[in-house]
Design an enzyme around this catalytic site. Structure first.
Site, short mmCIF file in Angstrom:
data_model
loop_
_atom_site.label_atom_id
_atom_site.label_comp_id
_atom_site.label_asym_id
_atom_site.label_seq_id
_atom_site.Cartn_x
_atom_site.Cartn_y
_atom_site.Cartn_z
CG HIS A 104 -1.90 -1.08 1.29
ND1 HIS A 104 -2.99 -1.13 0.46
CD2 HIS A 104 -1.98 -2.19 2.09
CE1 HIS A 104 -3.71 -2.22 0.73
NE2 HIS A 104 -3.12 -2.87 1.71
CG HIS A 114 -2.73 -9.37 -4.09
ND1 HIS A 114 -3.31 -10.24 -4.98
CD2 HIS A 114 -2.56 -10.06 -2.93
CE1 HIS A 114 -3.50 -11.41 -4.39
NE2 HIS A 114 -3.05 -11.33 -3.16
CG ASN A 116 -1.24 -16.05 -2.92
OD1 ASN A 116 -1.31 -17.16 -3.43
ND2 ASN A 116 -1.31 -15.86 -1.62
CG PHE A 117 3.54 -16.45 -6.60
CD1 PHE A 117 3.06 -16.49 -7.90
CD2 PHE A 117 4.02 -15.24 -6.10
CE1 PHE A 117 3.06 -15.34 -8.69
CE2 PHE A 117 4.03 -14.10 -6.88
CZ PHE A 117 3.55 -14.16 -8.19
NE ARG A 118 -3.70 -20.19 -3.94
CZ ARG A 118 -3.93 -19.20 -4.80
NH1 ARG A 118 -3.10 -18.18 -4.83
NH2 ARG A 118 -4.97 -19.24 -5.62
N GLY A 266 -8.24 -21.95 10.94
CA GLY A 266 -7.59 -21.66 12.21
C GLY A 266 -6.21 -21.09 12.05
#
Length: 308
Positions: A104, A114, A116-118, A266
């Protein structure tokens, strides 16, 4: 499979260091990324176990807030958000490893980014593990510069075309559809790439595509930061940035799969919500003035073919 997961983990932790180092080089005050390493206790009452490292920068002159967060977690049962479209995975154990970042900027003329790599692996300890990659990157400008969106998308297309020429149009469309606020009938930004359930090729081919995509994030974002970070802005510009940040918050809390997955499983709440902007505002039934810079944004963020 465990060896392959560890290889991806090593890549992501090195990428985390590379990204935070480069972003710090563009900061003009003393703000630095701080490292917050964490570990979930391996006890029966914990639904999710694992560890991670959330790297946070706050109060910078260039980057008002940013997070680059790595995690590796495992659980005995995939949460509903991960099996909604793949019912055959319901109830299966899993391992998830990923890097997620949101930056930001302080200056309203610098867009939020933004990425994201997963990787997810269900039944990882069996003879037939089920694996898939996900990720991408997207850009959320507050004031439009067409050349920025073109550069962002050209970088994305170049990486995709290196691996599969069908990837860019498919993942670009997916990104436009995913980062869409249904209740506002607005896109969050100008998009980029978004993909999930990626296992259409061999593991190594998918691995190489995802790592190339991840390595291209800085190539896509840093030239935009360098070009826009010194533009003078008024309080009106800042107020509009804060108003549009409200859309970012709405998307993350209502629609974002990563946020929902983390909370349902969780996960570590402090890390999950670290992507929130430092400040945002909401105004009742606010409308931009006709012909204003602010009104142009609403036309600019509609899906379009940025690469002619």
């Amino acid at each position: 499979m465990q060896e392959k997961i560890s290889k991806f983990e090593d890549f992501l932790t090195q990428l985390q260091q590379n990204i935070t180092t480069v972003l710090e080089q563009h900061e003009t005050n003393a703000a630095k990324f701080i490292s917050d390493k964490w570990q979930k206790p391996d006890t029966p009452d914990q639904k999710l176990k694992g560890y991670g490292n959330s790297m946070i920068i706050e109060g910078g002159e260039i980057f008002e807030k940013g997070v680059v967060a790595f995690s590796r977690v495992h659980g005995s049962e995939l949460p509903p958000s991960a099996t909604a479209k793949r019912q055959e995975l319901a109830g299966k154990s899993f391992i998830a490893t990923g890097l997620s970042l949101v930056i930001h900027p302080r200056n309203p003329f610098v867009p939020t980014s933004h990425a994201n790599f997963r990787i997810f692996i269900a039944d990882a300890d069996t003879d037939n593990p089920i694996w898939w990659f996900g990720g991408g990157f997207d850009l959320t400008p507050y004031y439009p510069f067409e050349e920025d969106a073109i550069h962002w998308h050209q970088t994305a297309k170049n990486i995709c075309d290196k691996h599969d020429k069908t990837y860019y149009p498919k993942f670009k469309k997916w990104c436009d559809e995913y980062f869409y606020l249904k209740h506002r009938d607005e896109c969050r930004g100008v998009g980029g790439l978004f993909f999930d359930d990626l296992n259409d090729k061999s593991f190594d081919e998918c691995f190489n595509f995802v790592t190339d995509c991840a390595n291209s994030y800085l190539d896509a974002y840093i030239p935009i930061v360098a070009q826009r970070k010194n533009i003078e802005y008024s309080q009106k510009h800042k107020d509009f940035q804060l108003y549009r940040r409200g859309r970012y918050v709405e998307f993350n809390l209502v629609f974002d799969r990563g946020t929902i997955f983390g909370l349902q499983s969780g996960g570590r709440t402090e890390s999950i919500l670290s992507s929130m902007p430092p400040m945002a505002t909401w105004k009742y039934n606010w409308q931009p003035e006709l012909g204003s810079e602010e009104e142009k944004v609403y036309q600019y963020i509609k899906p379009r073919d940025w690469i002619k």
